[in-house]
Design an enzyme around this catalytic site. Structure first.
Site, PDB file in Angstrom:
ATOM      1  N   ALA A 120       0.836  -1.200   0.000  1.00  0.00           N
ATOM      2  CA  ALA A 120       0.000   0.000   0.000  1.00  0.00           C
ATOM      3  C   ALA A 120       0.869   1.247   0.000  1.00  0.00           C
ATOM      4  CB  ALA A 120      -0.910   0.023   1.229  1.00  0.00           C
TER       5      ALA A 120
ATOM      6  N   TYR B 124      -5.640   8.836   2.235  1.00  0.00           N
ATOM      7  CA  TYR B 124      -5.072   7.576   2.717  1.00  0.00           C
ATOM      8  C   TYR B 124      -6.094   6.805   3.532  1.00  0.00           C
ATOM      9  CZ  TYR B 124      -2.485   4.439   5.803  1.00  0.00           C
ATOM     10  OH  TYR B 124      -2.067   3.340   6.523  1.00  0.00           O
TER      11      TYR B 124
ATOM     12  N   PHE C  24      -2.406   1.513  14.779  1.00  0.00           N
ATOM     13  CA  PHE C  24      -2.223   2.897  15.195  1.00  0.00           C
ATOM     14  C   PHE C  24      -0.815   3.328  14.759  1.00  0.00           C
ATOM     15  CE2 PHE C  24      -6.252   2.204  16.747  1.00  0.00           C
ATOM     16  CZ  PHE C  24      -6.805   3.366  17.246  1.00  0.00           C
TER      17      PHE C  24
ATOM     18  N   ALA D 222      -0.635  22.589  15.159  1.00  0.00           N
ATOM     19  CA  ALA D 222      -1.282  22.138  13.922  1.00  0.00           C
ATOM     20  C   ALA D 222      -2.724  21.736  14.197  1.00  0.00           C
ATOM     21  CB  ALA D 222      -0.512  20.953  13.343  1.00  0.00           C
TER      22      ALA D 222
END
Length: 312
Positions: free
Chosen positions: A70, A137, A165, A267
């Site tokens: 992937a 994604y 995770f 952020a």
């Protein structure tokens, strides 16, 4: 069991091949370059998930597949989403097509991600959380999960999606060389392979880190647990609350030097992302004995410095 591992040449792929071999299975490495197949592989199949013919040939004599191949960079997926849809979705559809062309049902374990959940407010995150990805994604991985679930419901295979995770650490001398990820980047800075680490805000954001060896063991348990006609999702995380500052402090202790950082403005990202992994612990007996932060960093540091050591 003879198990095809797509993406076997990658960071997680090496660990999964090693874990399958240690358990007594025969892992077949599906790689684009035979020279990069893990040494523990019982056999090698050369191909690409975007090439249906190579997949049909590779799955002909296997009983199960661990599907890891992937594209996996969130920021890259935002800037250039189409390759993510081609590889992560079309590649999975090609694999599902190859598996359903067979006479006997196969077992399929998909490398999925916590990114399918987006940014849920309820922590820790359970498998019952809504699927709400916030980037291409995560969206492509959610689509791959759904496709596998739909095909499994026909009885033509049994499938499990492992929603990881933050995987870190190292197995068998193979560090994570993706320096866009936090722990590999911290270790790269300490090894002199990167100049500095950018830290958003005050470093108090909390994440859930799982050792790559523990993640690989989850694949072994899952491939043994697949049942034709069923699909199941499992979160895979240590459940330990680890802040960015915790990672910095542990890295400084292990490497014996301060981490050079650059403070950036805060952020727009979740303050906390933690896994509720009770389902995989209770149903498959999975544990995370290697996922202490100090072991994750120590194993990653040893592998990285060994891999990049200058020849004598």
């Amino acid at each position: 069991m003879r198990v095809l591992v797509t993406g076997a040449a990658g960071y997680l792929g090496h660990a999964v091949v090693a874990a399958l071999a240690e358990r007594g299975h025969d892992p077949v490495a599906f790689v684009r370059d035979a020279a990069k197949a893990p040494r523990q592989a019982a056999a090698t199949a050369v191909g690409d998930v975007e090439d249906p013919a190579s997949l049909r040939e590779a799955v002909r004599d296997v009983e199960g597949v661990c599907h890891l191949a992937a594209r996996a960079r969130v920021r890259e997926s935002l800037a250039d989403p189409l390759p993510y849809w081609r590889t992560n979705v079309n590649g999975t559809l090609n694999l599902l097509g190859a598996l359903t062309d067979r006479d006997a049902p196969a077992s399929l374990v998909l490398a999925s991600t916590a990114a399918v959940y987006g940014t849920p407010t309820v922590q820790p995150i359970s498998e019952d959380a809504p699927i709400a990805p916030t980037n291409p994604y995560g969206a492509t991985k959610a689509a791959a999960d759904l496709a596998a679930a739909n095909v499994a419901a026909t009885g033509r295979l049994g499938a499990i999606s492992l929603r990881a995770f933050n995987i870190a650490g190292a197995v068998d001398g193979h560090p994570d060389r993706d320096f866009t990820r936090l722990i590999p980047k911290v270790l790269a800075v300490q090894a002199g392979l990167a100049e500095e680490l950018g830290v958003n805000g005050d470093g108090s954001a909390v994440r859930d880190f799982v050792h790559v060896a523990d993640m690989a063991h989850a694949f072994v348990l899952a491939i043994e647990a697949c049942t034709p006609g069923e699909w199941r999702a499992y979160n895979v995380g240590s459940g330990r609350e680890t802040s960015i500052n915790d990672v910095l402090a542990a890295a400084e202790q292990i490497t014996g030097r301060p981490v050079r950082i650059k403070r950036n403005p805060p952020a727009n990202e979740p303050r906390v992302l933690l896994a509720d992994s009770r389902r995989i612990r209770e149903e498959l007996g999975w544990q995370a004995p290697n996922s202490d932060l100090s072991q994750i960093l120590s194993d990653g540091w040893k592998s990285l410095t060994s891999a990049y050591a200058a020849p004598e």
